[in-house]
Design a protein around this motif. Structure first.
Motif, PDB file in Angstrom:
ATOM      1  N   UNK A 236       4.320  19.872   6.133  1.00  0.00           N
ATOM      2  CA  UNK A 236       4.329  18.424   6.383  1.00  0.00           C
ATOM      3  C   UNK A 236       3.770  18.113   7.767  1.00  0.00           C
ATOM      4  N   UNK A 237       4.273  18.814   8.775  1.00  0.00           N
ATOM      5  CA  UNK A 237       3.792  18.554  10.127  1.00  0.00           C
ATOM      6  C   UNK A 237       2.326  18.938  10.285  1.00  0.00           C
ATOM      7  N   UNK A 238       1.900  19.996   9.592  1.00  0.00           N
ATOM      8  CA  UNK A 238       0.497  20.382   9.671  1.00  0.00           C
ATOM      9  C   UNK A 238      -0.411  19.282   9.149  1.00  0.00           C
ATOM     10  N   UNK A 239      -0.039  18.673   8.016  1.00  0.00           N
ATOM     11  CA  UNK A 239      -0.827  17.572   7.467  1.00  0.00           C
ATOM     12  C   UNK A 239      -0.804  16.377   8.405  1.00  0.00           C
ATOM     13  N   UNK A 240       0.373  16.050   8.918  1.00  0.00           N
ATOM     14  CA  UNK A 240       0.486  14.885   9.808  1.00  0.00           C
ATOM     15  C   UNK A 240      -0.287  15.099  11.103  1.00  0.00           C
TER      16      UNK A 240
END
Length: 307
Positions: A236-240
C-alpha cells in the motif's frame, strides 16, 4: 387454489429479490468505481496516443517514444523509484522500532502513541511549510545548531544544492525522503502495532525457555508473525509513495535541476503548465504499468498461499 398460486408467486418473487439483493447492494459502489476510476483510466490511456496540438492528432506511440528518449524523464523515473524505495525502507524500519517499543507496558504509553500519530494527521501543506522553514538557508534552526557546534561556518542551502552522488542522489532528495518518512511512518507503525498485539505471548515464553535472546525472539518470532501485515503495508505504501505528489511539489516543485521531481509532479507540469495532455497521459500510463508489477506479484503470491 388461488391461495396456493399466490403463495407460490410470492415465494418465487422473494427468491428472485434475494438473488438480486447482492447485486443491488454492490451497484452504487460499482458505478462509483466505473465513473471515478475505470473511465478516467481508460480515457488517459486513449489520450496518450494523441497530440491535440497537431493537425493529425493521432500519433500512436509517439508520446511514449518522446518520453523514453528524454533524459529528464529517465531522471524523474529514477527519482521516483529512489524516493519511494528509500522512504519505504527507512520509514518501515523506523515504524517497526517505534511499534515494538510502544507494544511494551510503561507509564504514558497512550500519550506517546498519540504523539507519534501527529505526523499522520498533519495536512501536507502544513508539513511542507514547517519543513521548508526547518531546512531553509535563512531561518533554519538546524543551521543555527550546526553553526553553534562549529560543524559549519555558514548556513547551508539544503534545498538548493545541486551536487550529486553518482549523478543520482542529492541533498535535496535526502531532505525530501526525510520529510516523507516523517509523514508516512505513523501508518506503518499503527499496522505493525496492531499485528504485534495479535502474537500469542506463549510464543515468546517458549522462545525464552529455549534460551533465545531478545534479538533472536524478534527475528524468529516477531518478524515471521508479522509477514502478512508487513507485506500489505509495504504494498500500500509503495503504491502511495510512487504516486506521491505533495512533498515534491510543495517543497521544491521538483527542483533544483529536476533533482527532486517525481513522476506525479511531471504529469501535473505537462498537463497544467505545458498543456501537453498527451505526454501527461503517457506518463501516467507508464506510472500505472510500473505500479502494476509489484501488485501482480503480490496477488499471485497471495493466491498461491490461499490455494
Amino acid at each position: 387454489m388461488k391461495k396456493q398460486i399466490s403463495t407460490g408467486g410470492e415465494t418465487r418473487l422473494r427468491s428472485r429479490l434475494e438473488a438480486c439483493t447482492p447485486v443491488l447492494m454492490l451497484l452504487p459502489a460499482a458505478l462509483g468505481v466505473l465513473c471515478i476510476q475505470v473511465y478516467p483510466s481508460l480515457r488517459s490511456i486513449l489520450m496518450s496516443f494523441f497530440d491535440m496540438k497537431k493537425e493529425q492528432p493521432f500519433i500512436g506511440l509517439g508520446n511514449y517514444a518522446k518520453l523514453l528518449g528524454d533524459p529528464v524523464v529517465w531522471r524523474v523515473m529514477i527519482n521516483t523509484l529512489l524516493f519511494a524505495a528509500l522512504s519505504l525502507v527507512i520509514g518501515g524500519c523506523f515504524a517497526m522500532l517505534i511499534a515494538v517499543e510502544l507494544n511494551k507496558n510503561f507509564p504514558g504509553k497512550g500519550l506517546f502513541r498519540t504523539i507519534f500519530l501527529v505526523p499522520w494527521v498533519t495536512p501536507p501543506l502544513v508539513t511542507s511549510m514547517i519543513w521548508k522553514i526547518l531546512v531553509s538557508e535563512s531561518f533554519s534552526p538546524i543551521n543555527a545548531v550546526l553553526m553553534k557546534w562549529g560543524v559549519i561556518d555558514h548556513p547551508l542551502n539544503f534545498l538548493g544544492r545541486t551536487e550529486t552522488i553518482g549523478g543520482i542522489f542529492s541533498i535535496p532528495m535526502l531532505v525530501m525522503i526525510i520529510i516523507n518518512v516523517w509523514s508516512i511512518f505513523p501508518f506503518m507503525m499503527v499496522m505493525f502495532l496492531a499485528g504485534l498485539q495479535t502474537i500469542p505471548p506463549e510464543l515468546y515464553e517458549a522462545a525464552e525457555m529455549d534460551g533465545a535472546r531478545k534479538s533472536q525472539q524478534f527475528f524468529y518470532v516477531t518478524l515471521p508473525s508479522l509477514i502478512p501485515v508487513i507485506s500489505t503495508s509495504i504494498l500500500l505504501q509503495g503504491i502511495w509513495q510512487f504516486n506521491s505528489f505533495n512533498i515534491s511539489y510543495m517543497v521544491t516543485k521538483g527542483g533544483p535541476l529536476h533533482l527532486t521531481e517525481v513522476m506525479a509532479v511531471r504529469v501535473y507540469s505537462e498537463a497544467f503548465v505545458n498543456f501537453r495532455y498527451g505526454l501527461a497521459a503517457a506518463t501516467s500510463v507508464i506510472m500505472l504499468l510500473l505500479v502494476l508489477i509489484p501488485s501482480v506479484f503480490y496477488l499471485r503470491a497471495n493466491l498461491k498461499t490461499a490455494d
